[in-house]
Design a protein around this motif. Structure first.
Motif, PDB file in Angstrom:
ATOM      1  N   ASP A 151       0.798  -1.156   0.024  1.00 15.24           N
ATOM      2  CA  ASP A 151       0.005   0.052  -0.102  1.00 15.24           C
ATOM      3  C   ASP A 151       0.855   1.028  -0.029  1.00 15.24           C
ATOM      4  O   ASP A 151       1.835   1.219   0.389  1.00 15.24           O
ATOM      5  CB  ASP A 151      -0.985  -0.071   1.317  1.00 15.24           C
ATOM      6  CG  ASP A 151      -2.102  -1.197   1.366  1.00 15.24           C
ATOM      7  OD1 ASP A 151      -2.504  -1.565   0.038  1.00 15.24           O
ATOM      8  OD2 ASP A 151      -2.278  -1.782   2.316  1.00 15.24           O
ATOM      9  N   ARG A 152       0.284   2.470  -0.475  1.00  9.18           N
ATOM     10  CA  ARG A 152       0.723   3.595  -0.518  1.00  9.18           C
ATOM     11  C   ARG A 152      -0.124   4.808  -0.165  1.00  9.18           C
ATOM     12  O   ARG A 152      -1.378   4.298  -0.589  1.00  9.18           O
ATOM     13  CB  ARG A 152       1.832   3.729  -1.699  1.00  9.18           C
ATOM     14  CG  ARG A 152       0.947   3.849  -2.795  1.00  9.18           C
ATOM     15  CD  ARG A 152       2.043   3.625  -3.983  1.00  9.18           C
ATOM     16  NE  ARG A 152       2.758   2.606  -4.154  1.00  9.18           N
ATOM     17  CZ  ARG A 152       3.660   2.509  -5.216  1.00  9.18           C
ATOM     18  NH1 ARG A 152       3.754   3.041  -5.922  1.00  9.18           N
ATOM     19  NH2 ARG A 152       4.411   1.079  -4.985  1.00  9.18           N
ATOM     20  N   TYR A 153       0.181   5.887  -0.230  1.00  6.07           N
ATOM     21  CA  TYR A 153      -0.743   7.123  -0.425  1.00  6.07           C
ATOM     22  C   TYR A 153      -0.359   8.062  -1.547  1.00  6.07           C
ATOM     23  O   TYR A 153       0.525   8.672  -1.265  1.00  6.07           O
ATOM     24  CB  TYR A 153      -0.942   7.850   1.118  1.00  6.07           C
ATOM     25  CG  TYR A 153      -2.023   8.856   0.757  1.00  6.07           C
ATOM     26  CD1 TYR A 153      -3.439   8.644   0.978  1.00  6.07           C
ATOM     27  CD2 TYR A 153      -1.497  10.387   0.629  1.00  6.07           C
ATOM     28  CE1 TYR A 153      -4.312   9.616   0.734  1.00  6.07           C
ATOM     29  CE2 TYR A 153      -2.628  11.021   0.309  1.00  6.07           C
ATOM     30  CZ  TYR A 153      -3.819  10.923   0.261  1.00  6.07           C
ATOM     31  OH  TYR A 153      -4.825  11.728   0.101  1.00  6.07           O
ATOM     32  N   ASN A 154      -0.848   7.929  -2.706  1.00  2.00           N
ATOM     33  CA  ASN A 154      -0.253   8.679  -3.731  1.00  2.00           C
ATOM     34  C   ASN A 154      -1.657   8.664  -4.836  1.00  2.00           C
ATOM     35  O   ASN A 154      -1.755   7.943  -5.568  1.00  2.00           O
ATOM     36  CB  ASN A 154       0.628   8.156  -4.398  1.00  2.00           C
ATOM     37  CG  ASN A 154       1.409   9.257  -5.498  1.00  2.00           C
ATOM     38  OD1 ASN A 154       0.969  10.122  -5.514  1.00  2.00           O
ATOM     39  ND2 ASN A 154       2.281   8.661  -6.337  1.00  2.00           N
ATOM     40  N   PRO A 155      -2.393   9.831  -4.490  1.00  2.00           N
ATOM     41  CA  PRO A 155      -3.593  10.099  -5.329  1.00  2.00           C
ATOM     42  C   PRO A 155      -3.282  10.799  -6.951  1.00  2.00           C
ATOM     43  O   PRO A 155      -4.283  10.463  -7.804  1.00  2.00           O
ATOM     44  CB  PRO A 155      -4.351  11.105  -4.873  1.00  2.00           C
ATOM     45  CG  PRO A 155      -3.334  11.615  -3.947  1.00  2.00           C
ATOM     46  CD  PRO A 155      -2.386  10.918  -3.308  1.00  2.00           C
ATOM     47  N   ARG A 202      -8.523   6.399  -8.344  1.00  2.00           N
ATOM     48  CA  ARG A 202      -7.908   7.705  -8.504  1.00  2.00           C
ATOM     49  C   ARG A 202      -8.713   8.526  -9.395  1.00  2.00           C
ATOM     50  O   ARG A 202      -8.923   8.044 -10.589  1.00  2.00           O
ATOM     51  CB  ARG A 202      -6.402   7.539  -8.917  1.00  2.00           C
ATOM     52  CG  ARG A 202      -5.331   7.093  -7.902  1.00  2.00           C
ATOM     53  CD  ARG A 202      -4.166   6.671  -8.462  1.00  2.00           C
ATOM     54  NE  ARG A 202      -4.107   5.960  -9.514  1.00  2.00           N
ATOM     55  CZ  ARG A 202      -3.434   5.896 -10.631  1.00  2.00           C
ATOM     56  NH1 ARG A 202      -2.247   6.602 -10.576  1.00  2.00           N
ATOM     57  NH2 ARG A 202      -3.340   5.161 -11.622  1.00  2.00           N
ATOM     58  N   PHE A 229      -4.529   4.700  -1.495  1.00  2.00           N
ATOM     59  CA  PHE A 229      -5.211   5.313  -0.670  1.00  2.00           C
ATOM     60  C   PHE A 229      -5.208   4.851   0.592  1.00  2.00           C
ATOM     61  O   PHE A 229      -6.100   4.641   1.279  1.00  2.00           O
ATOM     62  CB  PHE A 229      -6.575   5.511  -1.092  1.00  2.00           C
ATOM     63  CG  PHE A 229      -6.735   6.526  -2.310  1.00  2.00           C
ATOM     64  CD1 PHE A 229      -6.623   7.899  -2.172  1.00  2.00           C
ATOM     65  CD2 PHE A 229      -7.036   6.140  -3.349  1.00  2.00           C
ATOM     66  CE1 PHE A 229      -6.640   8.802  -3.266  1.00  2.00           C
ATOM     67  CE2 PHE A 229      -6.971   7.076  -4.581  1.00  2.00           C
ATOM     68  CZ  PHE A 229      -6.935   8.186  -4.577  1.00  2.00           C
ATOM     69  N   VAL A 230      -3.963   4.329   1.062  1.00  2.99           N
ATOM     70  CA  VAL A 230      -3.525   4.168   2.449  1.00  2.99           C
ATOM     71  C   VAL A 230      -2.676   5.134   3.210  1.00  2.99           C
ATOM     72  O   VAL A 230      -1.403   4.852   2.984  1.00  2.99           O
ATOM     73  CB  VAL A 230      -3.127   2.824   2.567  1.00  2.99           C
ATOM     74  CG1 VAL A 230      -2.656   2.104   3.985  1.00  2.99           C
ATOM     75  CG2 VAL A 230      -4.179   1.642   2.037  1.00  2.99           C
ATOM     76  N   ARG A 231      -3.340   5.917   4.015  1.00  4.06           N
ATOM     77  CA  ARG A 231      -2.261   7.028   4.419  1.00  4.06           C
ATOM     78  C   ARG A 231      -1.579   6.739   5.983  1.00  4.06           C
ATOM     79  O   ARG A 231      -0.613   7.007   6.365  1.00  4.06           O
ATOM     80  CB  ARG A 231      -3.019   8.204   4.503  1.00  4.06           C
ATOM     81  CG  ARG A 231      -2.323   9.555   4.865  1.00  4.06           C
ATOM     82  CD  ARG A 231      -3.201  10.711   4.398  1.00  4.06           C
ATOM     83  NE  ARG A 231      -2.087  11.780   4.168  1.00  4.06           N
ATOM     84  CZ  ARG A 231      -2.543  13.067   3.580  1.00  4.06           C
ATOM     85  NH1 ARG A 231      -3.668  13.328   3.084  1.00  4.06           N
ATOM     86  NH2 ARG A 231      -1.812  14.113   3.287  1.00  4.06           N
TER      87      ARG A 231
END
Length: 346
Positions: A151-155, A202, A229-231
């Motif tokens: 996972d990551r947070y990068n829209p 996204r 979308f995992v902040r």
């Protein structure tokens, strides 16, 4: 030691970060250069190598091994040309865009008597090596379920056009998916059936960017997830057995260090921070154990050393073409399952 003359088919991020440093460091390889279409960058880092104008100019060279590290949609075409020219090949993930392409490459390599390996470097992440050791030690008992996340947070959309244009090689399922799937098959073997859910989350995205995959085995389940979308991340590796649990955050440092131009070595390379050690809670010989497990050292060098031995000493490749075929079989089953909204038997 026989030097294996090696060329890259691109010198973008993957060539610069994941391949060239290890090919330079390993004494069994000689980096000849890279095919470069527009930007000519490899000689800035390696002044003594060549920048090739075409794939044909690479294959006309006295080269033993070619690394196919181009966009996924080109893997089959380029790898086939490499194999037909009688050269050994490393092909990045996703191996191909279809099972049929993967099977054809595997058969062609066998016919030509050359080695073909898929670049699944994350088998040698510190995280996965530690998970594998915990499973091997049997401290969790019979596994009931496992869940792996990337996972990551990068829209934001990627500036790399081939990653965001709707094509057979684009999307998270064929980008991060092959890592997760290969790790699961490496640890647990081939499942009986698959359920997959593939989405676009996204804004303005044209390619899938969220995946949820369940692999069904006889007595346990393995879930694989990736999202943009995992902040606030949860443990990337979660394993639960009949005796206990092991939770491990993603902590491998190799990619970040390579991006900082740090050079690989065999001493402190791949040592992650103790703050990212995994937690085990289980019973051993009637006593409860609840604490941290030291993380094993990661090192992608082992992949390249395996490739060297496969060519120089005719051993099996560290990640075989058949491994690549099996990953593609799961990917195709996930696509079918997501479209039909039901599990697919393998």
């Amino acid at each position: 030691m026989k030097k294996i003359k090696t060329a890259l088919l691109s010198y973008g991020m993957s060539g610069k970060v994941f391949h060239a440093p290890f090919l330079e460091f390993h004494s069994g390889f000689e980096l000849l250069g890279s095919w470069e279409r527009s930007k000519k960058l490899i000689q800035l880092d390696y002044p003594d190598v060549k920048s090739y104008p075409t794939l044909e100019s690479v294959l006309e060279e006295d080269v033993d091994l070619v690394v196919v590290n181009t966009p996924v949609g080109t893997h089959f075409e380029y790898a086939k040309k490499v194999l037909l020219a009688g050269k050994h090949a490393i092909v990045e993930k996703a191996f191909t865009t279809t099972v049929a392409e993967a099977e054809e490459l595997a058969a062609l390599a066998k016919e030509k008597g050359v080695k073909l390996s898929v670049f699944q470097n994350r088998r040698w992440d510190s995280d996965l090596k530690t998970v594998r050791q915990v499973l091997s030690d049997g401290v969790l008992g019979d596994i009931v379920e496992a869940e792996f996340h990337f996972d990551r947070y990068n829209p934001n959309l990627s500036p790399k056009q081939h990653k965001e244009t709707a094509n057979a090689g684009a999307g998270t399922l064929k980008d991060l998916g092959p890592h997760l799937i290969d790790q699961a098959l490496y640890l647990f073997g081939f499942p009986n059936s698959v359920f997959g859910d593939v989405r676009i989350t996204r804004e303005h995205s044209l390619v899938d960017d969220w995946i949820d995959i369940v692999l069904y085995y006889d007595t346990f389940r393995v879930r694989l997830k990736a999202s943009f979308f995992v902040r606030e991340a949860i443990p990337a590796y979660q394993l639960h057995g009949k005796k206990g649990s092991f939770l491990k955050p993603r902590g491998d440092v190799q990619e970040d260090d390579l991006k900082l131009a740090k050079k690989p070595n065999l001493d402190r390379w791949g040592k992650e921070s103790i703050e990212l050690e995994g937690i085990v809670h289980t019973d051993i010989d009637g006593s409860t154990m609840h604490g941290k497990i030291p993380t094993l050292q990661g090192n992608y060098y082992a992949f390249f050393d395996g490739v060297y031995n496969s060519i120089a000493n005719d051993t099996i490749e560290p990640v075989t073409a058949q491994d690549g075929v099996r990953v593609m079989q799961i990917i195709e089953a996930v696509i079918q399952s997501s479209a039909q909204k039901k599990a697919v038997y393998l």
